[in-house]
Design a protein around this motif. Structure first.
Motif, PDB file in Angstrom:
ATOM      1  N   GLU A  33     -10.782   3.560  -2.999  1.00 29.76           N
ATOM      2  CA  GLU A  33     -10.301   2.741  -1.884  1.00 29.76           C
ATOM      3  C   GLU A  33      -9.396   1.634  -2.392  1.00 29.76           C
ATOM      4  O   GLU A  33      -9.415   1.294  -3.579  1.00 29.76           O
ATOM      5  CB  GLU A  33     -11.490   2.145  -1.118  1.00 29.76           C
ATOM      6  CG  GLU A  33     -12.400   3.206  -0.517  1.00 29.76           C
ATOM      7  CD  GLU A  33     -13.736   2.624  -0.089  1.00 29.76           C
ATOM      8  OE1 GLU A  33     -14.229   3.044   0.964  1.00 29.76           O
ATOM      9  OE2 GLU A  33     -14.286   1.770  -0.804  1.00 29.76           O
ATOM     10  N   GLU A  61      -7.558   3.081   2.673  1.00 33.73           N
ATOM     11  CA  GLU A  61      -7.507   1.632   2.872  1.00 33.73           C
ATOM     12  C   GLU A  61      -8.852   1.131   3.385  1.00 33.73           C
ATOM     13  O   GLU A  61      -9.385   1.646   4.372  1.00 33.73           O
ATOM     14  CB  GLU A  61      -6.403   1.260   3.854  1.00 33.73           C
ATOM     15  CG  GLU A  61      -6.287  -0.240   4.058  1.00 33.73           C
ATOM     16  CD  GLU A  61      -5.190  -0.617   5.030  1.00 33.73           C
ATOM     17  OE1 GLU A  61      -5.026  -1.836   5.286  1.00 33.73           O
ATOM     18  OE2 GLU A  61      -4.499   0.292   5.544  1.00 33.73           O
ATOM     19  N   ASN A  62      -9.388   0.128   2.712  1.00 34.49           N
ATOM     20  CA  ASN A  62     -10.671  -0.446   3.083  1.00 34.49           C
ATOM     21  C   ASN A  62     -10.446  -1.838   3.649  1.00 34.49           C
ATOM     22  O   ASN A  62      -9.809  -2.676   2.988  1.00 34.49           O
ATOM     23  CB  ASN A  62     -11.605  -0.499   1.866  1.00 34.49           C
ATOM     24  CG  ASN A  62     -12.980  -1.028   2.203  1.00 34.49           C
ATOM     25  OD1 ASN A  62     -13.165  -2.223   2.388  1.00 34.49           O
ATOM     26  ND2 ASN A  62     -13.956  -0.124   2.265  1.00 34.49           N
ATOM     27  N   ASP A  70       0.797   4.163  -2.896  1.00 40.22           N
ATOM     28  CA  ASP A  70       0.461   5.545  -2.553  1.00 40.22           C
ATOM     29  C   ASP A  70       1.595   6.491  -2.932  1.00 40.22           C
ATOM     30  O   ASP A  70       1.356   7.612  -3.421  1.00 40.22           O
ATOM     31  CB  ASP A  70       0.166   5.653  -1.055  1.00 40.22           C
ATOM     32  CG  ASP A  70      -1.204   5.104  -0.699  1.00 40.22           C
ATOM     33  OD1 ASP A  70      -2.039   4.960  -1.621  1.00 40.22           O
ATOM     34  OD2 ASP A  70      -1.439   4.798   0.492  1.00 40.22           O
ATOM     35  N   GLY A 107      -7.106  -2.125  -1.018  1.00 43.32           N
ATOM     36  CA  GLY A 107      -6.731  -3.130  -0.037  1.00 43.32           C
ATOM     37  C   GLY A 107      -5.650  -4.013  -0.626  1.00 43.32           C
ATOM     38  O   GLY A 107      -5.597  -4.219  -1.846  1.00 43.32           O
ATOM     39  N   SER A 127      -8.973  -5.184   1.783  1.00 46.40           N
ATOM     40  CA  SER A 127      -7.756  -5.818   2.295  1.00 46.40           C
ATOM     41  C   SER A 127      -8.008  -7.289   2.608  1.00 46.40           C
ATOM     42  O   SER A 127      -7.141  -8.146   2.380  1.00 46.40           O
ATOM     43  CB  SER A 127      -7.276  -5.091   3.557  1.00 46.40           C
ATOM     44  OG  SER A 127      -6.857  -3.774   3.248  1.00 46.40           O
ATOM     45  N   LEU A 138       0.825  -1.214   0.000  1.00 42.97           N
ATOM     46  CA  LEU A 138       0.000   0.000   0.000  1.00 42.97           C
ATOM     47  C   LEU A 138       0.854   1.257   0.000  1.00 42.97           C
ATOM     48  O   LEU A 138       0.559   2.228  -0.714  1.00 42.97           O
ATOM     49  CB  LEU A 138      -0.924  -0.011   1.218  1.00 42.97           C
ATOM     50  CG  LEU A 138      -1.995  -1.106   1.261  1.00 42.97           C
ATOM     51  CD1 LEU A 138      -2.766  -1.038   2.572  1.00 42.97           C
ATOM     52  CD2 LEU A 138      -2.938  -0.982   0.078  1.00 42.97           C
TER      53      LEU A 138
END
Length: 345
Positions: free
Chosen positions: A137, A49-50, A36, A139, A54, A32
């Motif tokens: 979002e 982040e969801n 990003d 994950g 994830s 992640l």
């Protein structure tokens, strides 16, 4: 005395280093962070982040690592032939509203989050997914088999109802625990030091791990600091070093060596007089060749004799003819004048 304290200090440093925790090489958080950062380099905001994304990303990574090497045809196909959007709906993503889910996957021997990101950048479809302006979002999941093989999964999603809000979305939070994906516990092989370490997969608990390895749950918790919370990708020590016998090749001096097979030559027997004669005369093939050669030689000799006789005969005839031509035959005697038997002219 000074040497004693120096030795004691070095021993303490050695023991501290031996018990230093070495974090795993690849984690979902590292995936992640890299995505990003890559988005920031391209002027795009970070994705939220969801936990459901994830969860399904980690479940897919665990499913891929559970498959034998070289048997995965479609990396986006999950248990039962499910697709990323199917798994997101099943886990409760979107709360029944319209959703959009995109997934990127990378795996291989000694794969790292950095190498996965580098490969995703070179692939236009994967690069476009990371630099999406539609998804809100993300994950990620990471899984390894403990032998150098890794899988990394990142799921990008969009909910028609907006971003995920854990404080007001109890339905989605409950859906996380109700997800049907669970990877069965399989025993890991002992490590070279005799310890047994299990890598946690989706849906596994300390109780199921202890039950499969047939060890007390208290032992597993004590070896792992009495921590009851585990996550996929965590390493759980099931047995300490020296518990399992290590396989080391040894030489048994009393063992009876296994003889290696070598071809034994066949014994030779004395030749009989007939065999010696046959050997001296040669094989049937040789005798046939010799007979054919003798017949040819005899034919050539016979032809030469015929030619010689004919030549001599011809020369004799020519010589006789020539001699008869040059030698004058005697004239017959003339009859007497008063010969009463003389022919009348």
């Amino acid at each position: 005395m000074r040497s004693f304290f120096l030795l004691l200090a070095l021993s303490g440093q050695f023991l501290a280093a031996a018990h230093t925790f070495i974090p795993p090489r690849g984690t979902p958080g590292e995936v992640l962070a890299l995505i990003d950062d890559y988005r920031a380099q391209n002027g795009l905001p970070a994705l939220a982040e969801n936990p459901i994304l994830s969860y399904i990303a980690q479940a897919q990574a665990d499913y891929l690592i559970s498959q034998p090497m070289g048997t995965v045809g479609d990396v986006h196909e999950g248990p039962g032939g499910s697709r990323p959007k199917d798994r997101a709906y099943a886990a409760g993503y979107g709360g029944g509203e319209n959703i959009s889910v995109s997934e990127i996957v990378k795996g291989g021997i000694d794969e790292t989050p950095s190498s996965a990101l580098a490969w995703w950048k070179t692939s236009p479809p994967h690069n476009n997914t990371m630099l999406t302006t539609y998804s809100r979002e993300i994950g990620a999941g990471a899984a390894t088999d403990g032998n150098g093989r890794w899988w990394y999964v990142a799921d990008f999603g969009y909910q028609a109802g907006g971003a995920y809000l854990p404080s007001s979305s109890s339905t989605q939070a409950a859906a996380i625990t109700a997800a049907p994906v669970m990877i069965p516990v399989t025993k890991a092989d002992p490590r070279p030091d005799g310890s047994i370490v299990h890598i946690v997969r989706t849906g596994q608990t300390l109780w199921t791990i202890a039950a499969v390895y047939e060890v007390p749950l208290e032992q597993v918790m004590e070896l792992n600091g009495n921590n009851e919370t585990i996550y996929p990708g965590d390493e759980v020590t099931v047995a300490p070093a020296g518990s399992a016998p290590t396989v080391t090749p040894t030489t048994d001096l009393n063992a009876t060596p296994i003889p290696s097979w070598t071809p034994t030559p066949l014994p030779t027997r004395a030749l009989r007089p007939s065999d010696q004669l046959a050997q001296a005369q040669g094989t049937p093939v040789q005798l046939a060749a010799q007979s054919n050669l003798s017949a040819e030689q005899q034919a050539k000799a016979a032809n030469s004799t015929v030619y010689l006789v004919v030549g001599i005969a011809l020369v004799s005839i020519i010589a006789v003819s020539a001699a008869s031509f040059f030698i004058q035959r005697p004239r017959p005697p003339e009859p007497p004048e008063n010969d009463p038997f003389a022919p009348i002219e």
